[in-house]
Design a protein around this motif. Structure first.
Motif, PDB file in Angstrom:
ATOM      1  N   THR A   5       3.955   6.616   8.660  1.00 54.38           N
ATOM      2  CA  THR A   5       4.287   7.190   7.359  1.00 54.38           C
ATOM      3  C   THR A   5       5.235   6.264   6.638  1.00 54.38           C
ATOM      4  OG1 THR A   5       4.046   9.437   8.217  1.00 54.38           O
ATOM      5  CG2 THR A   5       5.273   9.179   6.159  1.00 54.38           C
ATOM      6  N   CYS A   6       4.908   5.937   5.356  1.00 55.40           N
ATOM      7  CA  CYS A   6       5.792   5.106   4.524  1.00 55.40           C
ATOM      8  C   CYS A   6       6.780   6.048   3.854  1.00 55.40           C
ATOM      9  CB  CYS A   6       4.966   4.342   3.489  1.00 55.40           C
ATOM     10  SG  CYS A   6       5.947   3.249   2.428  1.00 55.40           S
ATOM     11  N   TYR A   7       7.987   6.142   4.418  1.00 53.24           N
ATOM     12  CA  TYR A   7       8.949   7.140   3.932  1.00 53.24           C
ATOM     13  C   TYR A   7       9.904   6.577   2.895  1.00 53.24           C
ATOM     14  CZ  TYR A   7      12.300   5.056   7.258  1.00 53.24           C
ATOM     15  OH  TYR A   7      13.123   4.198   7.943  1.00 53.24           O
ATOM     16  N   LYS A   8      10.016   5.274   2.757  1.00 57.58           N
ATOM     17  CA  LYS A   8      10.745   4.639   1.671  1.00 57.58           C
ATOM     18  C   LYS A   8      10.161   3.238   1.507  1.00 57.58           C
ATOM     19  CE  LYS A   8      14.891   4.925   3.399  1.00 57.58           C
ATOM     20  NZ  LYS A   8      16.348   4.743   3.624  1.00 57.58           N
TER      21      LYS A   8
ATOM     22  N   THR B 136       3.737   0.473  17.054  1.00 57.82           N
ATOM     23  CA  THR B 136       5.015  -0.157  16.770  1.00 57.82           C
ATOM     24  C   THR B 136       4.775  -1.300  15.802  1.00 57.82           C
ATOM     25  OG1 THR B 136       6.981  -1.164  17.759  1.00 57.82           O
ATOM     26  CG2 THR B 136       4.851  -1.783  18.698  1.00 57.82           C
ATOM     27  N   GLY B 137       5.852  -1.981  15.397  1.00 58.34           N
ATOM     28  CA  GLY B 137       5.763  -3.070  14.438  1.00 58.34           C
ATOM     29  C   GLY B 137       6.197  -2.612  13.060  1.00 58.34           C
ATOM     30  N   SER B 138       6.601  -3.553  12.215  1.00 61.28           N
ATOM     31  CA  SER B 138       7.075  -3.210  10.876  1.00 61.28           C
ATOM     32  C   SER B 138       6.006  -2.492  10.074  1.00 61.28           C
ATOM     33  CB  SER B 138       7.521  -4.474  10.135  1.00 61.28           C
ATOM     34  OG  SER B 138       6.439  -5.394  10.026  1.00 61.28           O
ATOM     35  N   GLU B 139       4.710  -2.797  10.356  1.00 60.57           N
ATOM     36  CA  GLU B 139       3.614  -2.142   9.668  1.00 60.57           C
ATOM     37  C   GLU B 139       2.815  -1.239  10.616  1.00 60.57           C
ATOM     38  OE1 GLU B 139       1.305  -4.593   6.937  1.00 60.57           O
ATOM     39  OE2 GLU B 139       2.678  -6.256   7.334  1.00 60.57           O
ATOM     40  N   CYS B 140       3.415  -0.910  11.789  1.00 58.12           N
ATOM     41  CA  CYS B 140       2.748  -0.075  12.791  1.00 58.12           C
ATOM     42  C   CYS B 140       1.415  -0.710  13.213  1.00 58.12           C
ATOM     43  CB  CYS B 140       2.527   1.350  12.280  1.00 58.12           C
ATOM     44  SG  CYS B 140       4.018   2.178  11.697  1.00 58.12           S
ATOM     45  N   GLU B 141       1.398  -2.036  13.275  1.00 61.62           N
ATOM     46  CA  GLU B 141       0.149  -2.737  13.544  1.00 61.62           C
ATOM     47  C   GLU B 141      -0.110  -2.967  15.040  1.00 61.62           C
ATOM     48  OE1 GLU B 141       3.249  -6.007  12.841  1.00 61.62           O
ATOM     49  OE2 GLU B 141       2.844  -3.922  12.304  1.00 61.62           O
ATOM     50  N   HIS B 142       0.877  -2.706  15.881  1.00 60.21           N
ATOM     51  CA  HIS B 142       0.716  -2.969  17.318  1.00 60.21           C
ATOM     52  C   HIS B 142       0.719  -1.656  18.094  1.00 60.21           C
ATOM     53  CE1 HIS B 142       1.292  -7.150  16.389  1.00 60.21           C
ATOM     54  NE2 HIS B 142       2.517  -6.913  15.888  1.00 60.21           N
ATOM     55  N   GLU B 143      -0.182  -1.582  19.096  1.00 57.65           N
ATOM     56  CA  GLU B 143      -0.150  -0.451  20.009  1.00 57.65           C
ATOM     57  C   GLU B 143       1.020  -0.616  20.966  1.00 57.65           C
ATOM     58  OE1 GLU B 143      -4.899   0.690  20.203  1.00 57.65           O
ATOM     59  OE2 GLU B 143      -3.874  -0.107  21.962  1.00 57.65           O
ATOM     60  N   SER B 144       1.603   0.518  21.380  1.00 58.57           N
ATOM     61  CA  SER B 144       2.787   0.476  22.245  1.00 58.57           C
ATOM     62  C   SER B 144       2.512   1.222  23.541  1.00 58.57           C
ATOM     63  CB  SER B 144       3.980   1.118  21.535  1.00 58.57           C
ATOM     64  OG  SER B 144       5.052   1.238  22.423  1.00 58.57           O
ATOM     65  N   CYS B 145       2.951   0.630  24.616  1.00 57.20           N
ATOM     66  CA  CYS B 145       2.824   1.282  25.915  1.00 57.20           C
ATOM     67  C   CYS B 145       4.181   1.630  26.488  1.00 57.20           C
ATOM     68  CB  CYS B 145       2.060   0.369  26.896  1.00 57.20           C
ATOM     69  SG  CYS B 145       0.343   0.082  26.405  1.00 57.20           S
ATOM     70  N   ASP B 146       5.236   1.587  25.686  1.00 61.90           N
ATOM     71  CA  ASP B 146       6.599   1.869  26.148  1.00 61.90           C
ATOM     72  C   ASP B 146       6.762   3.373  26.312  1.00 61.90           C
ATOM     73  OD1 ASP B 146       9.210   2.003  26.727  1.00 61.90           O
ATOM     74  OD2 ASP B 146       9.941   1.068  24.887  1.00 61.90           O
ATOM     75  N   ARG B 147       6.999   3.822  27.578  1.00 60.84           N
ATOM     76  CA  ARG B 147       7.133   5.259  27.833  1.00 60.84           C
ATOM     77  C   ARG B 147       8.402   5.836  27.212  1.00 60.84           C
ATOM     78  NH1 ARG B 147       5.469   5.580  34.246  1.00 60.84           N
ATOM     79  NH2 ARG B 147       3.379   4.665  34.058  1.00 60.84           N
ATOM     80  N   CYS B 148       9.368   4.996  26.935  1.00 65.49           N
ATOM     81  CA  CYS B 148      10.634   5.489  26.351  1.00 65.49           C
ATOM     82  C   CYS B 148      10.630   5.366  24.837  1.00 65.49           C
ATOM     83  CB  CYS B 148      11.812   4.713  26.944  1.00 65.49           C
ATOM     84  SG  CYS B 148      11.947   4.897  28.734  1.00 65.49           S
TER      85      CYS B 148
ATOM     86  N   LEU C  79       0.832  -1.199   0.000  1.00 65.63           N
ATOM     87  CA  LEU C  79       0.000   0.000   0.000  1.00 65.63           C
ATOM     88  C   LEU C  79       0.870   1.253   0.000  1.00 65.63           C
ATOM     89  CD1 LEU C  79      -2.722  -0.981   2.639  1.00 65.63           C
ATOM     90  CD2 LEU C  79      -2.959  -0.988   0.154  1.00 65.63           C
ATOM     91  N   ALA C  80       0.373   2.274  -0.730  1.00 65.05           N
ATOM     92  CA  ALA C  80       1.042   3.574  -0.683  1.00 65.05           C
ATOM     93  C   ALA C  80       0.429   4.414   0.421  1.00 65.05           C
ATOM     94  CB  ALA C  80       0.899   4.283  -2.032  1.00 65.05           C
ATOM     95  N   GLY C  81       1.071   5.570   0.678  1.00 67.19           N
ATOM     96  CA  GLY C  81       0.588   6.423   1.755  1.00 67.19           C
ATOM     97  C   GLY C  81      -0.857   6.842   1.559  1.00 67.19           C
ATOM     98  N   SER C  82      -1.233   7.186   0.306  1.00 68.35           N
ATOM     99  CA  SER C  82      -2.603   7.621   0.050  1.00 68.35           C
ATOM    100  C   SER C  82      -3.600   6.475   0.117  1.00 68.35           C
ATOM    101  CB  SER C  82      -2.673   8.284  -1.328  1.00 68.35           C
ATOM    102  OG  SER C  82      -2.276   7.375  -2.342  1.00 68.35           O
ATOM    103  N   GLN C  83      -3.085   5.238   0.187  1.00 68.28           N
ATOM    104  CA  GLN C  83      -3.962   4.068   0.250  1.00 68.28           C
ATOM    105  C   GLN C  83      -4.049   3.488   1.666  1.00 68.28           C
ATOM    106  OE1 GLN C  83      -1.843   1.775  -2.695  1.00 68.28           O
ATOM    107  NE2 GLN C  83      -3.313   2.344  -4.308  1.00 68.28           N
ATOM    108  N   GLY C  84      -3.458   4.169   2.644  1.00 67.27           N
ATOM    109  CA  GLY C  84      -3.527   3.688   4.026  1.00 67.27           C
ATOM    110  C   GLY C  84      -2.365   2.813   4.419  1.00 67.27           C
ATOM    111  N   ALA C  85      -1.160   3.111   3.865  1.00 68.09           N
ATOM    112  CA  ALA C  85       0.014   2.317   4.224  1.00 68.09           C
ATOM    113  C   ALA C  85       0.309   2.449   5.716  1.00 68.09           C
ATOM    114  CB  ALA C  85       1.215   2.777   3.411  1.00 68.09           C
TER     115      ALA C  85
END
Length: 830
Positions: free
Chosen positions: A413-416, A427-439, A401-407
């Motif tokens: 953001t799909c920057y490359k 988090t995750g390679s596709e930002c598919e997981h929610e993260s609770c890491d404060r750092c 998927l491209a950015g305009s298609q919901g990547a």
């Protein structure tokens, strides 16, 4: 809206901190509600409310004070924790808001580009419609002009004038093609004329020269019968007065036979007839080059011989790179042939032969076409490399998927290609997981609200990344976001720190603004003089661009960098000045190509013919019997032919001929007995009795033996080198030696054995001493007798002597005598 929700959650956390009577469970519920509100999408209503005690809880037994105190402490700690989480959620909301603002800037920049492109396409479409309408208008104008020219051509040159001239004293073989051309020049008078036939004839009885005789028939044409009659009278007058013969003699440069005479035949008049259709050579209704669009010659009816660079039945199509403009594949199917080897490309194509497609106004061969991530395979059609997407290959593709298609799951953001930069909280390679890491995964938690950041990161939550040479709020020059130590620049920015502004995908160093301007802001070009357009892609000529229909006044092509290249017949900085070649004369003005507007006193194509009594030589000035010329004061007047009276514009005949001022008719040497008919006194000849005769001949037929001038009857003035009553005796000065004769002026004919101007010098081997006789080593003292100089011998003094000895005996028999007293010794002798 997310920030507003988070603020509400924060207020709820503070309220929970003050309500000591609530149960620990209620505090925990509030914390969970705060967390949910922090990540709740925009537009979703928060339906959470503070729990109220039920009737069963109100009826529960009273809890001891110590238990209640313990519960309150636990509840307070839980509320504090909820407060901290709400603060963090608010910070994440602010980061999301900043990202949203960045995306908005990117979207606005892309929208601006699309609007500019749409505007350019609309302008181009309008220009093409206007150009098409103008083409129809030009075609109508040309059709109207052609119709007018056709009508004029059909009326013009409709009368044929034929006349026969007899050359008494000339054989038929003498009248070669060259002599025929001379006759055409004699009678042309600025009009087309041609020889029809050449035959033998019998000279008239009054001709003084014996046969042979040759008859030449010539043909010309006139627009009206009356003009044809005047033309015939002018020709007859010129022949009868000898003017035509004089001109013939002058043009021939002495090639005519002696004593040749010229007379008119056909009853001393002309044959005047109506021209046939075949004699009016037209090509598609027009005469000459006009019928071939002025790009060729009309050789016969509707047959054009085209100039180089033009084809077509009427030479109406230019040729571009070997292909005619009437062929569909001219300019590679993507343009029109405007002039020889000059293509006008269609929208979306460029290059000299319109063979290179354009994508977003860039040629397929240009650097940075298709954002540098693909190839331009057709007009505005990019074939993107793997991992890139979009009409200009401007969007990277992550996991299909491209950015305009919901990547990146809409959370990054799909920057490359294949690389997502996740939003805060994912988090995750596709930002598919929610993260609770404060750092923020860029450090480790070493204590409550305390992070130990990894190298390259800073901030209390390790959210600030050092990118390039900048960090913190200044990272990426505030024109991009930082990920893993690298800047991902917003639209319109590039460079390690996003410090370089771009115009339509290129920085200044990369040739922004087409190399013809300065990129002063995102997609904002300040063009150099001579260029316009959003990307400075349009050359300017005389304040017009190539998209303007009237650029270069519609008579030329605007070249890159400015400057019009005008079509033939046009000139000037904006091609608005018509050219006339040859130029207009006598104050005439060139008003359109090859068309002069003359002042009232002049006429003709180039205003070269003076006007007398309202007419020029083209329409019968001076009644066709004279020439219309200007006097010293600049006034036009008629100079009449022989036998015509200037008092009434040469319309009345006389016997005056061309006599000296003050003399009477027939030059004062004869009697005028009829129209242009003189009886001459003895010693005078010629139709006007103006030619003195010597020995029965005038200067026209060889009087004075052709070696002098007959100044008065039987009185010759001999040329230098001739003497005698008839100038037939040659004179040699200072005279020829006895035994030689003077046969031509200054030229002695010597007896054998003698030479020199006066035949006084002996010849040895055909040369005099001055001419190098006796090998230049002696003197020729008698015919073929040399007297040699010292140290030379031989019949021609050609043998040198060395020390009194010559030939083999010289040089002591051990060498060769090569010059007087100069031995060339053989080897071993000196």
């Amino acid at each position: 809206k997310n920030a507003e929700k988070l603020s509400q959650a924060l207020a709820q956390g503070i309220e929970a901190l003050s309500e000591q009577e609530l149960l620990v469970r209620q505090g925990e519920n509030k914390v969970e509600l705060a967390d949910m509100a922090a990540f709740q999408p925009a537009g979703v209503q928060d339906d959470s409310t503070s729990e109220q005690p039920t009737d069963d809880e109100s009826a529960a037994p009273q809890i001891p004070t110590q238990v209640r105190l313990a519960q309150a402490v636990a509840q307070k700690e839980a509320a504090a924790e909820a407060h901290q989480q709400a603060v963090e959620a608010l910070q994440m909301a602010e980061a999301a808001s900043a990202k949203a603002a960045q995306d908005e800037v990117h979207s606005k920049g892309h929208a601006k580009f699309l609007r500019a492109k749409a505007s350019a396409l609309r302008q181009e479409s309008a220009a093409r419609r206007e150009k098409k309408a103008a083409s129809f208008k030009i075609a109508d104008t040309k059709f109207s002009a052609a119709s007018t020219a056709l009508a004029a051509a059909q009326k013009a040159a409709a009368t044929i004038v034929e006349f026969e001239v007899q050359l008494a004293g000339a054989n038929k073989s003498f009248v070669t093609a060259g002599i025929q051309q001379l006759l055409e020049q004699v009678f042309s008078n600025g009009q087309e004329i041609s020889v029809v036939s050449v035959t033998k004839c019998t000279p008239p009885p009054e001709t003084t020269t014996a046969p042979p005789c040759t008859a030449v028939v010539l043909k010309t044409r006139a627009a009206l019968h009356s003009l044809a009659t005047e033309r015939c009278a002018a020709i007859r007058s010129a022949v009868r007065t000898g003017e035509s013969l004089d001109k013939f003699v002058s043009l021939s440069n002495g090639k005519l036979p002696a004593g040749i005479e010229m007379r008119m035949a056909l009853g001393d008049t002309c044959s005047i007839s109506r021209a046939t259709h075949q004699e009016q050579v037209l090509c598609f209704g027009l005469l000459g080059r006009d019928g071939c669009f002025r790009n060729g010659k009309c050789t016969q009816h509707n047959v054009c011989l085209c100039d180089d660079g033009f084809v077509g039945e009427a030479c109406e199509h230019a040729v571009c790179f070997g292909v005619g403009g009437d062929q569909q594949h001219v300019c590679n199917h993507h343009g029109k042939c405007a002039s020889p080897d000059t293509c006008g490309c269609s929208v979306g194509w460029g290059g000299e032969q319109c063979a290179i497609p354009k994508c977003s106004y860039k040629l397929a061969t240009d650097a940075g076409v298709c954002s540098g991530h693909g190839g331009c395979t057709g007009p505005d059609r990019c074939e993107c490399e793997q991992g890139w997407f979009g009409s200009d290959c401007q969007e990277a593709v992550c996991f299909g998927l491209a950015g305009s298609q919901g990547a990146c799951g809409g959370h990054g953001t799909c920057y490359k290609p294949g690389m997502c930069e996740c939003h805060v909280g994912f988090t995750g390679s596709e930002c598919e997981h929610e993260s609770c890491d404060r750092c923020n995964h860029h450090g480790r938690c070493v204590g409550r609200d305390q992070c130990e950041c990894a190298a390259g990161y800073q901030g209390y939550d390790c959210s600030l990344v050092a990118c390039g040479t900048l960090a913190g709020n200044d990272a990426c020059s505030k024109h991009g976001s930082c990920k893993h130590g690298e800047c991902s620049c917003m639209h319109g920015w590039a460079g390690t720190d996003c410090e370089l502004v771009q115009c339509f995908g290129a920085t200044q160093e990369e040739g922004a603004c087409g190399g013809h301007g300065l990129c002063t802001g995102v997609d904002t070009c300040e063009c150099e003089p001579g260029w316009r357009g959003d990307g400075c892609e349009l050359p300017v000529c005389a304040d017009k661009t190539v998209r303007d229909e009237d650029v270069c006044s519609g008579h030329g092509e605007c070249k890159p960098g400015g400057g019009c290249e005008c079509l033939p017949d046009w000139d000037g900085a904006d091609c608005s000045v018509p050219l006339c070649n040859p130029p207009c004369e006598n104050g005439g003005e060139c008003v359109k190509p090859q068309t002069c507007s003359c002042t009232p006193d002049w006429a003709g194509d180039t205003c070269r013919h003076a006007v007398c009594n309202g007419k020029s030589v083209l329409d019968g000035a001076c009644s066709g019997h004279g020439a219309c010329n200007l006097d010293e004061s600049g006034q036009a007047g008629c100079q009449c032919d022989f036998g015509w009276d200037p008092a009434d514009h040469c319309s009345s005949a006389t016997c005056q001929f061309e006599a000296p001022a003050g003399s009477s008719a027939c030059s004062g040497h004869g009697d005028c007995i009829g129209f242009e008919t003189c009886v001459c006194q003895p010693g005078w000849q010629g139709e006007a009795c103006d030619l003195p005769s010597c020995g029965g001949q005038t200067h026209r037929d060889g009087a004075c033996s052709g070696n002098g001038d007959c100044l008065s009857p039987n009185s010759c003035q001999c040329n230098q080198g001739w003497s005698g009553p008839d100038c037939n005796t040659a004179v040699c000065e200072p005279g020829c030696q006895p035994g030689s004769t003077c046969e031509s002026p200054g030229q002695c004919t010597c007896e054998p054995g003698y030479g020199g101007e006066d035949c006084s010098q002996a010849l040895c081997d055909g040369k005099t001493t001055a001419e190098g006789a006796c090998s230049q080593n002696g003197a020729c003292t008698a015919p073929n007798e040399c007297t040699c100089f010292s140290s030379w011998v031989g019949d021609q003094c050609e043998i040198p002597a060395c020390y009194g000895v010559h030939a083999e005996q010289a040089c002591s028999f051990h060498g060769k005598c090569i010059q007087p007293d100069n031995c060339q010794c053989r080897e071993g002798w000196v």
